[in-house]
Design an enzyme around this catalytic site. Structure first.
Site, PDB file in Angstrom:
ATOM      1  N   ILE A  45      18.960   9.383  18.206  1.00  0.00           N
ATOM      2  CA  ILE A  45      19.111  10.741  18.746  1.00  0.00           C
ATOM      3  C   ILE A  45      18.270  10.891  20.014  1.00  0.00           C
ATOM      4  O   ILE A  45      18.722  11.450  21.023  1.00  0.00           O
ATOM      5  CB  ILE A  45      18.699  11.811  17.709  1.00  0.00           C
ATOM      6  CG1 ILE A  45      19.479  11.630  16.392  1.00  0.00           C
ATOM      7  CG2 ILE A  45      18.925  13.214  18.265  1.00  0.00           C
ATOM      8  CD1 ILE A  45      18.991  12.507  15.239  1.00  0.00           C
ATOM      9  N   GLY A  63      13.551   1.993  16.991  1.00  0.00           N
ATOM     10  CA  GLY A  63      14.307   2.193  18.231  1.00  0.00           C
ATOM     11  C   GLY A  63      14.341   0.907  19.050  1.00  0.00           C
ATOM     12  O   GLY A  63      13.768  -0.112  18.661  1.00  0.00           O
ATOM     13  N   TYR A 103       9.209  12.329   2.496  1.00  0.00           N
ATOM     14  CA  TYR A 103       9.754  12.538   3.850  1.00  0.00           C
ATOM     15  C   TYR A 103      10.055  14.019   4.082  1.00  0.00           C
ATOM     16  O   TYR A 103       9.657  14.605   5.092  1.00  0.00           O
ATOM     17  CB  TYR A 103      11.023  11.686   4.006  1.00  0.00           C
ATOM     18  CG  TYR A 103      11.859  12.008   5.231  1.00  0.00           C
ATOM     19  CD1 TYR A 103      11.551  11.488   6.478  1.00  0.00           C
ATOM     20  CD2 TYR A 103      12.991  12.832   5.115  1.00  0.00           C
ATOM     21  CE1 TYR A 103      12.338  11.779   7.593  1.00  0.00           C
ATOM     22  CE2 TYR A 103      13.778  13.121   6.221  1.00  0.00           C
ATOM     23  CZ  TYR A 103      13.446  12.599   7.461  1.00  0.00           C
ATOM     24  OH  TYR A 103      14.223  12.895   8.553  1.00  0.00           O
ATOM     25  N   LYS A 119       8.246  16.735   6.646  1.00  0.00           N
ATOM     26  CA  LYS A 119       8.981  17.525   7.653  1.00  0.00           C
ATOM     27  C   LYS A 119       8.692  19.014   7.465  1.00  0.00           C
ATOM     28  O   LYS A 119       8.508  19.763   8.426  1.00  0.00           O
ATOM     29  CB  LYS A 119      10.488  17.262   7.534  1.00  0.00           C
ATOM     30  CG  LYS A 119      10.908  15.882   8.010  1.00  0.00           C
ATOM     31  CD  LYS A 119      10.938  15.815   9.539  1.00  0.00           C
ATOM     32  CE  LYS A 119      11.432  14.480  10.042  1.00  0.00           C
ATOM     33  NZ  LYS A 119      11.320  14.352  11.497  1.00  0.00           N
TER      34      LYS A 119
HETATM   35  P1  NAD Z   1      15.604   6.544  14.834  1.00  0.00           P
HETATM   36  O1  NAD Z   1      14.923   5.698  13.822  1.00  0.00           O
HETATM   37  O2  NAD Z   1      16.696   5.944  15.642  1.00  0.00           O
HETATM   38  O3  NAD Z   1      14.554   7.217  15.807  1.00  0.00           O
HETATM   39  C1  NAD Z   1      13.199   7.359  15.510  1.00  0.00           C
HETATM   40  C2  NAD Z   1      12.401   6.774  16.665  1.00  0.00           C
HETATM   41  O4  NAD Z   1      11.013   6.970  16.407  1.00  0.00           O
HETATM   42  C3  NAD Z   1      12.637   5.270  16.839  1.00  0.00           C
HETATM   43  O5  NAD Z   1      12.897   4.969  18.189  1.00  0.00           O
HETATM   44  C4  NAD Z   1      11.311   4.651  16.375  1.00  0.00           C
HETATM   45  O6  NAD Z   1      11.021   3.429  17.022  1.00  0.00           O
HETATM   46  C5  NAD Z   1      10.323   5.764  16.699  1.00  0.00           C
HETATM   47  N1  NAD Z   1       9.122   5.707  15.859  1.00  0.00           N
HETATM   48  C6  NAD Z   1       9.062   5.537  14.517  1.00  0.00           C
HETATM   49  N2  NAD Z   1       7.785   5.513  14.121  1.00  0.00           N
HETATM   50  C7  NAD Z   1       7.010   5.662  15.240  1.00  0.00           C
HETATM   51  C8  NAD Z   1       5.602   5.696  15.478  1.00  0.00           C
HETATM   52  N3  NAD Z   1       4.713   5.553  14.486  1.00  0.00           N
HETATM   53  N4  NAD Z   1       5.191   5.859  16.744  1.00  0.00           N
HETATM   54  C9  NAD Z   1       6.071   5.993  17.769  1.00  0.00           C
HETATM   55  N5  NAD Z   1       7.404   5.955  17.606  1.00  0.00           N
HETATM   56  C10 NAD Z   1       7.868   5.798  16.352  1.00  0.00           C
HETATM   57  O7  NAD Z   1      16.151   7.817  14.028  1.00  0.00           O
HETATM   58  P2  NAD Z   1      16.994   9.093  14.512  1.00  0.00           P
HETATM   59  O8  NAD Z   1      18.122   9.207  13.562  1.00  0.00           O
HETATM   60  O9  NAD Z   1      17.233   9.048  15.968  1.00  0.00           O
HETATM   61  O10 NAD Z   1      15.973  10.261  14.152  1.00  0.00           O
HETATM   62  C11 NAD Z   1      15.282  11.011  15.134  1.00  0.00           C
HETATM   63  C12 NAD Z   1      14.599  12.186  14.455  1.00  0.00           C
HETATM   64  O11 NAD Z   1      15.574  13.036  13.866  1.00  0.00           O
HETATM   65  C13 NAD Z   1      13.631  11.788  13.348  1.00  0.00           C
HETATM   66  O12 NAD Z   1      12.523  12.663  13.410  1.00  0.00           O
HETATM   67  C14 NAD Z   1      14.420  12.047  12.085  1.00  0.00           C
HETATM   68  O13 NAD Z   1      13.572  12.333  10.995  1.00  0.00           O
HETATM   69  C15 NAD Z   1      15.229  13.264  12.505  1.00  0.00           C
HETATM   70  N6  NAD Z   1      16.452  13.445  11.725  1.00  0.00           N
HETATM   71  C16 NAD Z   1      17.471  12.550  11.811  1.00  0.00           C
HETATM   72  C17 NAD Z   1      18.628  12.762  11.069  1.00  0.00           C
HETATM   73  C18 NAD Z   1      19.800  11.803  11.127  1.00  0.00           C
HETATM   74  O14 NAD Z   1      20.813  12.054  10.463  1.00  0.00           O
HETATM   75  N7  NAD Z   1      19.751  10.736  11.897  1.00  0.00           N
HETATM   76  C19 NAD Z   1      18.733  13.876  10.231  1.00  0.00           C
HETATM   77  C20 NAD Z   1      17.664  14.771  10.162  1.00  0.00           C
HETATM   78  C21 NAD Z   1      16.537  14.556  10.935  1.00  0.00           C
END
Ligand code: NAD
Length: 317
Positions: free
Chosen positions: A12, A36, A148, A152
Site C-alpha cells: 500500500i 517491502g 496485532y 492497532k
Molecule cells: P506490507 O508488508 O507490504 O507493508 C508494510 C511495510 O512496512 C513493508 O514495506 C515493511 O518492510 C515495512 N516494515 C515492517 N516492519 C518495519 C519496521 N520495523 N521498520 C520499518 N519498516 C517496517 O503491508 P501492506 O499491506 O502494504 O500494509 C501497510 C499497512 O496497512 C500496515 O500498517 C498494515 O497493518 C495496514 N493494513 C493493511 C491491510 C491489507 O489488507 N493489506 C489491511 C488493514 C491494514
C-alpha cells in the site's frame, strides 16, 4: 508539500508514494525492507534526491525520531507495521515493539518536527473483533482478537492522546482487506495475491474451510486515494475504508479462476482457528468526512492485479 511515508516500500505504501509523487509532493520513505522491496519504488528512485529519498531504518530505532525531526515533513503517512496476525499471536512482544513502540517513535518525531498531520493505517478487519453487525460501523464495540488488532487499537488511543495533549492532528483509516498489484503472495495474508500466483502457475490454491467465509475487498488505488483525502480532512476521526460488500472466498476463487481460465477446483483444508467467518466495514463516515467512496469494481481490480502478476512472471523468466 513534503510527505514522509513509513512502510513506503510495501504494497500500500509504495502505491501511495507513486500517487503523491504524481501530485508533485516531495516524499521521504522510511522502511526496513523486512517485507517491502525497493523494486516497488523503481519509478520513485529515478527522481532526484530533492523529490524522493529512501531511508532504510527500523521503526523501533530511536534514529526514527531524529530523522523525522530533521526532515520536518508537513504530513506523515504511517503505514509501516508488522502486519501478520499469526506472527503477532506467536510473538506479541515483537509485534508490539514494531507496531506500538515504533509508532511512538514516529509520533515523538512528528511532535518535534511540528508535523501538521499523521494519517495512520489502522485495521478495519481486526479492530472490531467478531462484530455484531455487518457491514460494521465505527461506533461498534472494539474488541480485537489478536495482538496485532490490539496494537492497532492502542495506536489509535495514543493518537487521541497526541492530538489532545500534544497538538498533533491525525486520522485513522481502518482498512478492510486491501488487494492489488505489489501485494506479497508469499505471506499468510493477501488471499488475492496468493490465488493470483497459484492460478498463474496452474496450481490449485488452498482454501481453508468451505470457502463461505467473507471479506471486504478494497482496491489499493482506492485506499491510496483515501490517504490523500485525509491530509486536509477527517481530523481526530477513525474512518472505515472498505466497500461494505461481503465477498466469499469461494466466490473470489470462482471469479479469479474464470479470469485465468483455470478449470479445476480449489484444494480445501480444514478451517483455521481464530479466523473470522464474516467481515465487511461500512465506509459511510469516510464518505461524509472525506468525500471518499470506493471507485474500482472488483472485476476490474482483479483483472489489473492478475495482469501485474503476469508481468512479474514474464519479467522473472
Ligand atoms: P506490507 O508488508 O507490504 O507493508 C508494510 C511495510 O512496512 C513493508 O514495506 C515493511 O518492510 C515495512 N516494515 C515492517 N516492519 C518495519 C519496521 N520495523 N521498520 C520499518 N519498516 C517496517 O503491508 P501492506 O499491506 O502494504 O500494509 C501497510 C499497512 O496497512 C500496515 O500498517 C498494515 O497493518 C495496514 N493494513 C493493511 C491491510 C491489507 O489488507 N493489506 C489491511 C488493514 C491494514
Amino acid at each position: 508539500m513534503q510527505a514522509l511515508v513509513t512502510g513506503g516500500a510495501g504494497f500500500i505504501g509504495s502505491t501511495l508514494v507513486d500517487r503523491l509523487l504524481a501530485e508533485d509532493w516531495h516524499v521521504d520513505v522510511i522502511d526496513d525492507l523486512s517485507s517491502g522491496s525497493l523494486a516497488n519504488l523503481a519509478t520513485a528512485r529515478t527522481l532526484p534526491d530533492r523529490r524522493f529519498s529512501f531511508h532504510r531504518l527500523d521503526l523501533a530505532s530511536p534514529a526514527v525520531v531524529e530523522l523525522i525531526a530533521h526532515r520536518r515533513p508537513d504530513v506523515i503517512f504511517h503505514l509501516a507495521a508488522q502486519m501478520d496476525v499469526r506472527v503477532s499471536v506467536a510473538r506479541p512482544v515483537f509485534d508490539a515493539t514494531v507496531n506500538v513502540l515504533g509508532s511512538l517513535n514516529v509520533f515523538e518525531g512528528a511532535v518535534a518536527a511540528g508535523v501538521k498531520k499523521v494519517v495512520f493505517a489502522g485495521s478495519g478487519g481486526t479492530l472490531y473483533g467478531t462484530p455484531e453487525k455487518i457491514p460494521t460501523k465505527e461506533t461498534a464495540a472494539q474488541h480485537p482478537e489478536s495482538p496485532y488488532g490490539v496494537a492497532k487499537k492502542a495506536v489509535g488511543e495514543y493518537l487521541y492522546y497526541y492530538r489532545h495533549q500534544r497538538g498533533l492532528e491525525y486520522t485513522v483509516l481502518a482498512l478492510a482487506n486491501v488487494y492489488g498489484p505489489r501485494q506479497n503472495p508469499h505471506g499468510e495474508a493477501g488471499v488475492v495475491a496468493i490465488f493470483s500466483a497459484k492460478l498463474l502457475d496452474r496450481e490449485r490454491p488452498l482454501i481453508f474451510g468451505d470457502g463461505s467465509q467473507t471479506r471486504d475487498f478494497v482496491y489499493v488505488d482506492d485506499v491510496a486515494d483515501a490517504f490523500v483525502r485525509a491530509v486536509e480532512k477527517g481530523g481526530g476521526l477513525t474512518l472505515n475504508i472498505g466497500t461494505g460488500v461481503e465477498t466469499s472466498v469461494q466466490k473470489l476463487y470462482n471469479r479469479m479462476a474464470k479470469l485465468t481460465g483455470f478449470r479445476e477446483k480449489a484444494d480445501y483444508k480444514p478451517a483455521r482457528m481464530g479466523e473470522l467467518q464474516r467481515s465487511a466495514v461500512d465506509a459511510g463516515r469516510a464518505e461524509m468526512h472525506l468525500g471518499w467512496k470506493p471507485f474500482t469494481m472488483i472485476e476490474d481490480g482483479l483483472a489489473r492485479t492478475l495482469e501485474y502478476f503476469k508481468g512479474q512472471r514474464a519479467g522473472a523468466r
